[in-house]
Design an enzyme around this catalytic site. Structure first.
Site, PDB file in Angstrom:
ATOM      1  N   SER A 101       6.993  20.510   8.150  1.00 18.93           N
ATOM      2  CA  SER A 101       8.291  21.144   8.389  1.00 18.93           C
ATOM      3  C   SER A 101       9.191  20.151   9.095  1.00 18.93           C
ATOM      4  CB  SER A 101       8.113  22.388   9.264  1.00 18.93           C
ATOM      5  OG  SER A 101       9.348  22.828   9.782  1.00 18.93           O
TER       6      SER A 101
ATOM      7  N   LYS B 188       2.705  21.225  13.160  1.00 16.22           N
ATOM      8  CA  LYS B 188       3.333  20.582  12.013  1.00 16.22           C
ATOM      9  C   LYS B 188       3.457  19.073  12.244  1.00 16.22           C
ATOM     10  CE  LYS B 188       4.019  23.991   9.152  1.00 16.22           C
ATOM     11  NZ  LYS B 188       3.281  24.023   7.869  1.00 16.22           N
TER      12      LYS B 188
ATOM     13  N   TYR C 210       4.073  26.024  16.650  1.00 14.79           N
ATOM     14  CA  TYR C 210       4.271  25.742  15.224  1.00 14.79           C
ATOM     15  C   TYR C 210       4.686  24.292  15.026  1.00 14.79           C
ATOM     16  CZ  TYR C 210       6.694  25.972  10.665  1.00 14.79           C
ATOM     17  OH  TYR C 210       7.140  25.738   9.387  1.00 14.79           O
TER      18      TYR C 210
END
Length: 256
Positions: free
Chosen positions: A148, A165, A161
């Site tokens: 991401s 990532k 998150y």
């Protein structure tokens, strides 16, 4: 006489796409199937996998459903055994399944931390390890990790998150280094804001802010991530490994 294969031809290849019952994963599964691959549609729920796989078969494409919760080591082992028994191995792995907890760092308790790591990092790692074992006898293969833009530009409330990532960038590089001699390549795709169900929930003001940060002034389409995966998984990308490819409409350069 058959037409010559293009550099993007995947006929005869077996591809596993995790988290492929909606959004980027489903679009990627379709793109790979359209290029000729036999695609395993995978997520936690069997009925959803079958729904997407059947839709691909209805289009004349080659697909099957296979449920797998990558946060469970036993599911990873079962998937590997199925690939070996039913297909003799694997050519393409797309690690896409993900948990996206919306929490501040202070509110990220140990239980949530471990659950997220089990899916977003441990699952990617050990499914990739199994993939390498299945790819070696076939002379190589391609692993693509879906990261991401948060790996480069972190956001509040998505700290865990973004951290995981970011870890995928390093994971792709070490897999590329260690397995390159076996013809196995590993790369990372970093999507920007893609027009999925999540983006469709943005209000007008939020959407306009995103568009202002995106030089091409639009959201990405899920299949555009699929096309990047196709490039990295096909003969066209045979000399690309350990790379991180942003597919973000230029958002990453506008945020510097």
């Amino acid at each position: 006489m058959p037409a010559p294969a293009t550099p993007f031809d995947l006929h005869g290849k077996v591809a596993l796409v995790t988290g492929s019952t909606h959004g980027i994963g489903a679009a990627t599964a379709r793109v790979l199937a359209q290029a000729g691959a036999h695609v395993l549609v995978s997520s936690r729920k069997s009925d959803e996998c079958e729904r997407v796989a059947q839709a691909l078969r209805d289009e004349g494409l080659s697909a099957e459903a296979r449920a797998c919760h990558i946060g469970r080591m036993e599911d990873i082992a079962a998937m590997s055994a199925h690939l070996l028994a039913s297909h003799g191995g694997l050519d393409i792995l797309v690690n896409n399944a993900v948990l996206s907890p919306w929490r501040s760092i202070d509110d990220t308790d140990p239980a949530l931390f471990m659950k997220t790591v089990e899916v977003n990092l441990r699952g990617y790692w050990y499914l990739s390890v199994e993939a390498t074992r299945l790819m070696k006898p076939r002379g190589g293969g391609s692993i693509v990790n879906i990261s991401s833009l948060s790996a480069w530009h972190p956001e509040k409330m998505l700290g865990l998150y973004g951290t995981l990532k970011t870890a995928l960038l390093g994971m792709s590089r070490v897999f590329a280094l260690e397995y390159g001699e076996f013809g196995i390549r590993a790369n990372t795709v970093l999507p920007g804001v893609i027009d999925t169900r999540l983006a469709q929930a943005f209000d007008g003001e939020a959407r306009e802010r995103i568009l202002k940060k995106t030089p091409v002034h639009r959201l990405g389409l899920p299949e555009e991530i699929g096309y990047a995966v196709l490039y990295l998984s096909s003969p066209a990308g045979a000399f690309v490994t350990g790379a991180s490819l942003a597919v973000d409409g230029g958002m990453s350069i506008s945020m510097i």
